[in-house]
Every structure is written in C-alpha cells, then in structure tokens.
Design a protein around this motif. Structure first.
Motif, PDB file in Angstrom:
ATOM      1  N   PRO A 179      44.153  41.743  33.392  1.00 62.29           N
ATOM      2  CA  PRO A 179      44.494  40.466  32.106  1.00 62.29           C
ATOM      3  C   PRO A 179      45.366  39.647  32.942  1.00 62.29           C
ATOM      4  O   PRO A 179      46.221  39.519  33.785  1.00 62.29           O
ATOM      5  CB  PRO A 179      45.579  41.341  31.303  1.00 62.29           C
ATOM      6  CG  PRO A 179      45.038  42.880  31.342  1.00 62.29           C
ATOM      7  CD  PRO A 179      44.731  42.985  32.891  1.00 62.29           C
ATOM      8  N   THR A 180      44.932  38.445  32.736  1.00 64.06           N
ATOM      9  CA  THR A 180      45.562  37.216  33.175  1.00 64.06           C
ATOM     10  C   THR A 180      46.498  36.557  32.363  1.00 64.06           C
ATOM     11  O   THR A 180      46.610  36.718  31.056  1.00 64.06           O
ATOM     12  CB  THR A 180      44.494  36.012  33.673  1.00 64.06           C
ATOM     13  OG1 THR A 180      43.792  35.755  32.457  1.00 64.06           O
ATOM     14  CG2 THR A 180      43.486  36.664  34.815  1.00 64.06           C
ATOM     15  N   GLY A 181      47.405  35.583  32.998  1.00 61.60           N
ATOM     16  CA  GLY A 181      48.425  35.033  31.994  1.00 61.60           C
ATOM     17  C   GLY A 181      48.722  33.529  32.694  1.00 61.60           C
ATOM     18  O   GLY A 181      47.590  32.951  33.035  1.00 61.60           O
ATOM     19  N   ILE A 225      46.502  31.460  35.207  1.00 62.28           N
ATOM     20  CA  ILE A 225      46.364  32.218  36.511  1.00 62.28           C
ATOM     21  C   ILE A 225      45.073  33.048  36.275  1.00 62.28           C
ATOM     22  O   ILE A 225      44.885  33.709  35.510  1.00 62.28           O
ATOM     23  CB  ILE A 225      47.520  33.310  36.700  1.00 62.28           C
ATOM     24  CG1 ILE A 225      48.961  32.586  37.019  1.00 62.28           C
ATOM     25  CG2 ILE A 225      47.282  34.307  37.789  1.00 62.28           C
ATOM     26  CD1 ILE A 225      50.156  33.463  37.081  1.00 62.28           C
ATOM     27  N   ASN A 226      44.248  33.093  37.299  1.00 62.90           N
ATOM     28  CA  ASN A 226      43.111  34.008  37.277  1.00 62.90           C
ATOM     29  C   ASN A 226      43.263  34.832  38.385  1.00 62.90           C
ATOM     30  O   ASN A 226      43.519  34.528  39.733  1.00 62.90           O
ATOM     31  CB  ASN A 226      41.794  33.044  37.627  1.00 62.90           C
ATOM     32  CG  ASN A 226      40.302  33.993  37.688  1.00 62.90           C
ATOM     33  OD1 ASN A 226      40.635  35.040  37.597  1.00 62.90           O
ATOM     34  ND2 ASN A 226      39.433  33.129  38.039  1.00 62.90           N
TER      35      ASN A 226
END
Length: 308
Positions: free
Chosen positions: A214-216, A227-228
C-alpha cells in the motif's frame, strides 16, 4: 337451448359478441414463454476446493452443508452432488416460502458452516436455482484471425462476459475452450540440486519479491508527494532476476535454476467452430425471467458487443 336461442336471437348475438371482445382483450395479456417459470423457491450452494477428491468433498463438505442448510425454515427437500473440487447442494422450499427469505436463510447458514469446512475452502456461493433454466438460450462463439486461444479466452472472459452480465434476464456463467493464461516458472531439477535449493525456496522468493505494498504520501515542505512503492513487476521477464538466496556473497537468481514464461494452464477443453479452435459462451436465463425477452435482449446486444 335451441328453442331458447331461437326465441332470443338478439341475446345470443350479444353473448357471442361479448365472448369475442373478452377473448381479444385477454389474448394480449396472456404471458407467453418458451419454458415455464419455476415459481417455487429453490437455492443452490456451490462450494469449491480445487483438487479435493470427490469422496472427501462429499464427506467433509457436502454432508456438512446439507445438515446446516436444512435448518432453514420451509425446506421441502434437498439434492446434492459431489465432484472433484466442487460441492453442489440444492435446497427446495415449500411454495409458501418467499425466494428472498430462502436466500437469506441459506446464505447465513452456509457462511456460518465455513468455520467447520476444511481449511482453504473457498466461501460458498449461494444463488437462486431454476431447473427450467438449465438449457442455454444461445451459444455465443468468439473467433479471430489474429488472436490465439489464450487471447480469445481473455477477451471472452474479461470483456464480452461482463457486457452480457448487464443484460436483463441473462446469465453468462463460464467460457468454454481457449487457454487460461498463467505465469509459470519452469525449474531445472539438476540446477536446483546444484544450488542446494528446493522448489519451495523459489516459491518463497516469488512471494517476497513481488508483493503489493500500500502506498501513501510524504509531505516535504510545501509539497505533498505521492509515493509509488513499485513492489510488483511490470514485465514477466523481470521475474527471472528475483534473488533466491545469497551464497558466499553471490546472489542466486531464478534464472539460474529455471526460466519464467507467460504460458497457460493445462488445457482441459477444446472448442472447434468451423474447423478452427475458438471459444464460446453459453447464455442462460435468470430464474424467473421471461425466455423470449431474454433472447431478444441477447440478439439486440450482439451487434453492439461485436462493434467493441
């Protein structure tokens, strides 16, 4: 009656006209269908455990589901079938039981029984059952001069089948023929032994190196950056470079013990249409739907689907 009719000719004429008018009025309102509509509530429970033998399916899955779902109010009788990897249980209810009530009861009982089923069992699928809708309304074949069987299957399953599911009164349950796409790792046993590895080591590498993270976001000063994590590969060939272990400072990659290919699962059914390997989709009627209306809906949708 003859004497009464001769004495009252006008009454006979009025009665005859009344019968004609009533008949013409009613004939347009009589429902017409190819197959009768099954009005008694019936529910089907499908439970999958890929690879499990039929006798184990019957003992550990079908019998349990029969016992649990038989607690539903209004059950008249049950039917079941156990085949390799699949348990099929059909619950028939009394005519006075509403289908929605039957569905809610059976669904709740089937899901609660999942705790007692073998670990790894796929949650049961509960759906209405109509014995008069077992014959397909149509067989929609999919062919192409440019695509292979694997591509045809993907088009039929992910595109055409989804478009058919939006039609009123229609069910498109499966795709027959074609090849089911799979990303497979072909290992060389001799090279595995030479590196002192087992197939499970390769499985662990695949799980650890290709994960969904999971990105954020990161707020740095006045700018908020998305963010990837880039935790999943974009091309099949990149899997060959996954590290399995590090020995004496040198990494051992998957390509050192095998090769990764964009392949397909073992083909279990083949469809020939006009001498060519193709795929087809059987189209069924939904429980309680009008057959003629469903067929007309499919006929109207096929040109639109073909245009896409």
């Amino acid at each position: 009656m003859v004497r009464a009719a001769l004495k009252n000719p006008y009454a006979v004429i009025v009665m005859a006209l009344g019968v004609v008018i009533i008949g013409l009025t009613v004939i347009g309102r009589i429902p017409t269908d190819i197959l009768p509509i099954f009005k008694t509530a019936a529910v089907q429970i499908l439970t999958f455990y890929p690879g499990m033998p039929a006798d184990i399916v019957e003992r550990d899955m079908t019998n349990r589901l029969e016992r649990w779902t038989s607690q539903a109010n209004g059950i008249a009788r049950q039917e079941s079938k156990s085949i390799t990897g699949v348990s099929i249980v059909k619950d028939y209810f009394r005519p006075d039981i509403d289908l929605n009530t039957a569905m809610s009861q059976v669904a709740a009982l089937a899901i609660s029984d999942l705790y007692y089923l073998p670990p790894g069992t796929i949650p049961p699928m509960v759906m209405p059952f109509d014995p008069t809708a077992t014959l397909p309304l149509a067989l929609l074949s999919v062919s192409s001069d440019l695509m292979d069987e694997k591509q045809l299957y993907d088009v039929a399953y992910f595109s055409i089948r989804n478009q058919l599911s939006g039609l009123s009164g229609v069910i498109a349950p499966a795709v027959y023929g074609g090849k089911l796409r799979r990303i497979l790792v072909y290992l060389d046993p001799d090279r595995l032994r030479g590196q002192n590895l087992s197939p499970m080591d390769v499985v662990k590498s695949l799980r650890n190196s290709n994960v969904f993270i999971p990105t954020g976001n990161a707020k740095i000063g006045p700018i908020d950056y998305q963010i990837n994590a880039n935790g999943m590969v974009g091309r099949v060939e990149e899997i060959n470079d996954f590290p399995i272990k590090i020995e004496n400072g040198a990494p051992v990659f998957i390509k050192d013990v095998g090769v990764v290919k964009d392949a397909f699962a073992i083909q279990t059914n083949i469809v020939h249409v006009d001498g060519k390997r193709q795929v087809y989709i059987p189209i069924y009627r939904q429980p309680g739907a009008n057959t003629i209306q469903a067929v007309e809906g499919v006929k109207a949708a096929i040109p639109r689907i073909a245009a896409r």
